[in-house]
Design a protein around this motif. Structure first.
Motif, mmCIF file in Angstrom:
data_model
loop_
_atom_site.group_PDB
_atom_site.id
_atom_site.type_symbol
_atom_site.label_atom_id
_atom_site.label_comp_id
_atom_site.label_asym_id
_atom_site.label_seq_id
_atom_site.Cartn_x
_atom_site.Cartn_y
_atom_site.Cartn_z
ATOM 1 N N GLU A 66 -4.081 -4.864 9.212
ATOM 2 C CA GLU A 66 -3.634 -5.643 10.376
ATOM 3 C C GLU A 66 -4.776 -6.432 10.994
ATOM 4 O OE1 GLU A 66 -2.107 -2.531 12.791
ATOM 5 O OE2 GLU A 66 -0.331 -2.209 11.540
ATOM 6 N N ASN A 67 -6.003 -5.946 10.828
ATOM 7 C CA ASN A 67 -7.157 -6.627 11.417
ATOM 8 C C ASN A 67 -7.911 -7.501 10.417
ATOM 9 O OD1 ASN A 67 -7.860 -5.647 14.420
ATOM 10 N ND2 ASN A 67 -6.851 -3.981 13.332
ATOM 11 N N GLY A 68 -7.263 -7.790 9.298
ATOM 12 C CA GLY A 68 -7.823 -8.732 8.337
ATOM 13 C C GLY A 68 -8.987 -8.219 7.521
ATOM 14 N N LEU A 69 -9.136 -6.891 7.447
ATOM 15 C CA LEU A 69 -10.251 -6.313 6.706
ATOM 16 C C LEU A 69 -9.880 -5.974 5.264
ATOM 17 C CD1 LEU A 69 -11.588 -3.960 9.513
ATOM 18 C CD2 LEU A 69 -12.612 -6.112 8.739
ATOM 19 N N LEU A 70 -8.584 -6.015 4.945
ATOM 20 C CA LEU A 70 -8.108 -5.734 3.590
ATOM 21 C C LEU A 70 -7.255 -6.888 3.099
ATOM 22 C CD1 LEU A 70 -6.944 -1.993 3.959
ATOM 23 C CD2 LEU A 70 -9.193 -2.833 3.237
ATOM 24 N N GLU A 71 -7.355 -7.189 1.804
ATOM 25 C CA GLU A 71 -6.569 -8.279 1.225
ATOM 26 C C GLU A 71 -5.126 -7.865 0.965
ATOM 27 O OE1 GLU A 71 -8.602 -9.472 -2.274
ATOM 28 O OE2 GLU A 71 -10.382 -10.219 -1.210
ATOM 29 N N LYS A 72 -4.914 -6.558 0.799
ATOM 30 C CA LYS A 72 -3.567 -6.057 0.576
ATOM 31 C C LYS A 72 -3.447 -4.670 1.186
ATOM 32 C CE LYS A 72 -4.852 -4.353 -4.030
ATOM 33 N NZ LYS A 72 -4.569 -4.403 -5.488
ATOM 34 N N GLU A 73 -2.242 -4.152 1.258
ATOM 35 C CA GLU A 73 -2.029 -2.851 1.874
ATOM 36 C C GLU A 73 -2.510 -1.733 0.952
ATOM 37 O OE1 GLU A 73 1.829 -2.222 3.524
ATOM 38 O OE2 GLU A 73 2.034 -4.290 4.212
ATOM 39 N N LEU A 74 -2.935 -0.658 1.565
ATOM 40 C CA LEU A 74 -3.475 0.486 0.840
ATOM 41 C C LEU A 74 -2.366 1.394 0.315
ATOM 42 C CD1 LEU A 74 -5.964 2.393 0.139
ATOM 43 C CD2 LEU A 74 -5.502 3.493 2.347
ATOM 44 N N ASP A 75 -2.522 1.837 -0.923
ATOM 45 C CA ASP A 75 -1.691 2.919 -1.453
ATOM 46 C C ASP A 75 -2.377 4.225 -1.049
ATOM 47 O OD1 ASP A 75 -0.201 4.772 -2.821
ATOM 48 O OD2 ASP A 75 -0.832 4.132 -4.820
ATOM 49 N N ALA A 76 -2.018 4.742 0.113
ATOM 50 C CA ALA A 76 -2.733 5.877 0.706
ATOM 51 C C ALA A 76 -2.711 7.118 -0.185
ATOM 52 C CB ALA A 76 -2.150 6.200 2.074
ATOM 53 N N SER A 77 -1.613 7.344 -0.881
ATOM 54 C CA SER A 77 -1.461 8.575 -1.655
ATOM 55 C C SER A 77 -2.458 8.682 -2.808
ATOM 56 C CB SER A 77 -0.041 8.690 -2.199
ATOM 57 O OG SER A 77 0.246 7.632 -3.090
ATOM 58 N N SER A 78 -2.966 7.543 -3.282
ATOM 59 C CA SER A 78 -3.907 7.565 -4.403
ATOM 60 C C SER A 78 -5.366 7.585 -3.960
ATOM 61 C CB SER A 78 -3.676 6.341 -5.305
ATOM 62 O OG SER A 78 -3.982 5.147 -4.608
ATOM 63 N N ALA A 79 -5.609 7.446 -2.662
ATOM 64 C CA ALA A 79 -6.983 7.353 -2.160
ATOM 65 C C ALA A 79 -7.624 8.717 -1.938
ATOM 66 C CB ALA A 79 -7.007 6.563 -0.852
ATOM 67 N N TYR A 80 -6.813 9.751 -1.869
ATOM 68 C CA TYR A 80 -7.344 11.081 -1.587
ATOM 69 C C TYR A 80 -6.535 12.120 -2.352
ATOM 70 C CZ TYR A 80 -3.236 12.587 0.983
ATOM 71 O OH TYR A 80 -1.950 12.973 1.287
ATOM 72 N N THR A 81 -7.058 13.353 -2.395
ATOM 73 C CA THR A 81 -6.310 14.465 -2.961
ATOM 74 C C THR A 81 -6.777 15.773 -2.331
ATOM 75 O OG1 THR A 81 -5.744 15.688 -4.980
ATOM 76 C CG2 THR A 81 -7.928 14.702 -4.901
ATOM 77 N N ASN A 82 -5.844 16.683 -2.108
ATOM 78 C CA ASN A 82 -6.166 18.046 -1.663
ATOM 79 C C ASN A 82 -6.082 19.029 -2.833
ATOM 80 O OD1 ASN A 82 -6.518 17.511 1.164
ATOM 81 N ND2 ASN A 82 -4.298 17.395 1.391
ATOM 82 N N GLU A 83 -5.854 18.496 -4.019
ATOM 83 C CA GLU A 83 -5.572 19.306 -5.201
ATOM 84 C C GLU A 83 -6.683 20.302 -5.537
ATOM 85 O OE1 GLU A 83 -5.033 18.558 -10.041
ATOM 86 O OE2 GLU A 83 -5.107 16.846 -8.652
ATOM 87 N N PHE A 84 -7.928 19.934 -5.232
ATOM 88 C CA PHE A 84 -9.053 20.750 -5.671
ATOM 89 C C PHE A 84 -9.589 21.682 -4.589
ATOM 90 C CE2 PHE A 84 -8.921 16.933 -8.332
ATOM 91 C CZ PHE A 84 -8.811 17.537 -9.582
ATOM 92 N N LEU A 85 -8.950 21.702 -3.439
ATOM 93 C CA LEU A 85 -9.335 22.662 -2.418
ATOM 94 C C LEU A 85 -8.821 24.042 -2.818
ATOM 95 C CD1 LEU A 85 -8.535 20.685 0.861
ATOM 96 C CD2 LEU A 85 -10.788 21.045 -0.192
ATOM 97 N N PRO A 86 -9.585 25.098 -2.565
ATOM 98 C CA PRO A 86 -9.114 26.447 -2.934
ATOM 99 C C PRO A 86 -7.820 26.793 -2.204
ATOM 100 C CG PRO A 86 -11.444 26.474 -2.358
ATOM 101 C CD PRO A 86 -10.929 25.113 -1.981
ATOM 102 N N GLU A 87 -6.939 27.502 -2.885
ATOM 103 C CA GLU A 87 -5.692 27.937 -2.253
ATOM 104 C C GLU A 87 -5.981 29.011 -1.231
ATOM 105 O OE1 GLU A 87 -2.714 29.078 -5.018
ATOM 106 O OE2 GLU A 87 -2.726 27.154 -6.095
ATOM 107 N N LYS A 88 -5.314 28.914 -0.091
ATOM 108 C CA LYS A 88 -5.506 29.903 0.981
ATOM 109 C C LYS A 88 -4.266 30.789 1.117
ATOM 110 C CE LYS A 88 -9.613 28.596 2.231
ATOM 111 N NZ LYS A 88 -10.775 29.497 2.089
#
Length: 331
Positions: free
Chosen positions: A309-331
């Motif tokens: 919205e502030n003109g810092l990105l050329e396109k919208e982010l696919d948020a789901s691919s930018a991070y993962t919790n997969e490798f955190l230990p299970e609690k």
């Protein structure tokens, strides 16, 4: 005489065999540890304590890893990690977001601190108590477009304009030197520079970003890796994150001991600052999350939307691919 000579030969043979076996055992132990590299984002500080704890307490070795913690070169940690020259790095959500938009394959594995503790700081005698007061003042930054955008978004809320701010690049000049020269305010992380101000008896006025927008409550810093490693060697990532999680959990529960570990690992640091900073930041690592390191897609989406919205990105982010919790230990 022959019996004595024979006995000496046998004894000598046994000693040599034992030495060879011991050496072989040590070699096998060294070979069994997988060498990986972690690149920091800056000089070592309390954002990194969990890494040094994991190293000192043997958590990496327990997971079969020999981890080298290195400082970033001119290219920066993100580029080194993206290229595969280092398996892991320290980054920030804003940089990972920009990288993802440019198809640079880095991914966030964990949030080191659960909420954004940064903001704009100024000595109290500058009389800057709100974003509207930035008008007519000089901001010292590092030359990134996001700086002007954040200042603008805060000032607009008070019917003020960023065009009335003198923005300069202060390079590597530290905050305290800069504000004594030609800078009125700067963007700092309170857990280090703010705590240092307390120790120096410098009164600060602080405008935290999170006080002005939920979308600016993003993860900074984060632990990163690259997509290729996720696909080719998830076991190493799993082992690394298990050890790192134990390191940060130790720092949460034992801030004073964790500070001592960081001081011993990096003797050039100011011990008083490390201890005070660690006391301040340890409760912030996990804060209100279910476990240390956990990331919420909403946080990634909100900040990605704000940048777009502030003109810092050329396109919208696919948020789901930018991070993962997969490798955190299970609690």
């Amino acid at each position: 005489m022959k019996k004595l000579l024979l006995s000496m030969v046998v004894l000598f043979t046994l000693i040599i065999a034992g030495c060879n076996q011991e050496a072989t055992g040590n070699d096998q132990e060294d070979i069994s540890l997988k060498k990986v590299t972690m690149v920091l984002d800056w000089t070592p500080n309390t954002n990194h304590t969990g890494l040094y704890v994991a190293q000192a307490e043997g958590y990496f070795e327990e997971e079969g890893l020999d981890v080298e913690i290195t400082l970033p070169g001119e290219s920066g940690a993100d580029q080194v990690v993206a290229s595969g020259k280092a398996e892991f790095g320290i980054g920030a959500q804003e940089a990972v977001t920009e990288a993802r938009i440019q198809d640079i394959p880095i991914v966030s594995l964990a949030a080191i601190i659960q909420h954004n503790t940064s903001g704009f700081a100024s000595p109290a005698d500058k009389e800057i108590t709100s974003p509207a007061d930035y008008a007519g003042k000089t901001y010292g930054g590092w030359g990134a477009p996001v700086e002007k955008a954040v200042i603008d978004s805060l000032m607009k809320q008070e019917d003020a304009s960023v065009e009335d701010v003198n923005i300069i690049n202060m390079g590597n000049t530290d905050f305290f030197t800069a504000v004594e020269r030609d800078v009125d305010f700067a963007w700092i992380y309170y857990g280090w520079t703010g705590v240092e101000a307390e120790l120096r008896d410098v009164d600060l006025n602080m405008q935290y970003l999170t006080d002005y927008s939920d979308k600016l409550d993003y993860y900074t810093p984060v632990i990163t890796t690259n997509e290729n490693l996720i696909e080719s060697d998830p076991e190493t990532i799993q082992a690394f994150m298990k050890a790192v999680t134990k390191g940060y959990e130790y720092a949460i529960d034992n801030p004073d001991k964790a500070a001592d570990i960081l001081i011993e690992a990096v003797p050039d640091l100011d011990p008083e600052l490390v201890k005070a900073s660690q006391e301040w930041i340890s409760p912030k690592y996990q804060d209100d999350a279910n476990q240390w390191g956990e990331q919420d897609e909403k946080v990634w989406q909100n900040y990605g939307d704000w940048m777009y919205e502030n003109g810092l990105l050329e396109k919208e982010l696919d948020a789901s691919s930018a991070y993962t919790n997969e490798f955190l230990p299970e609690k």
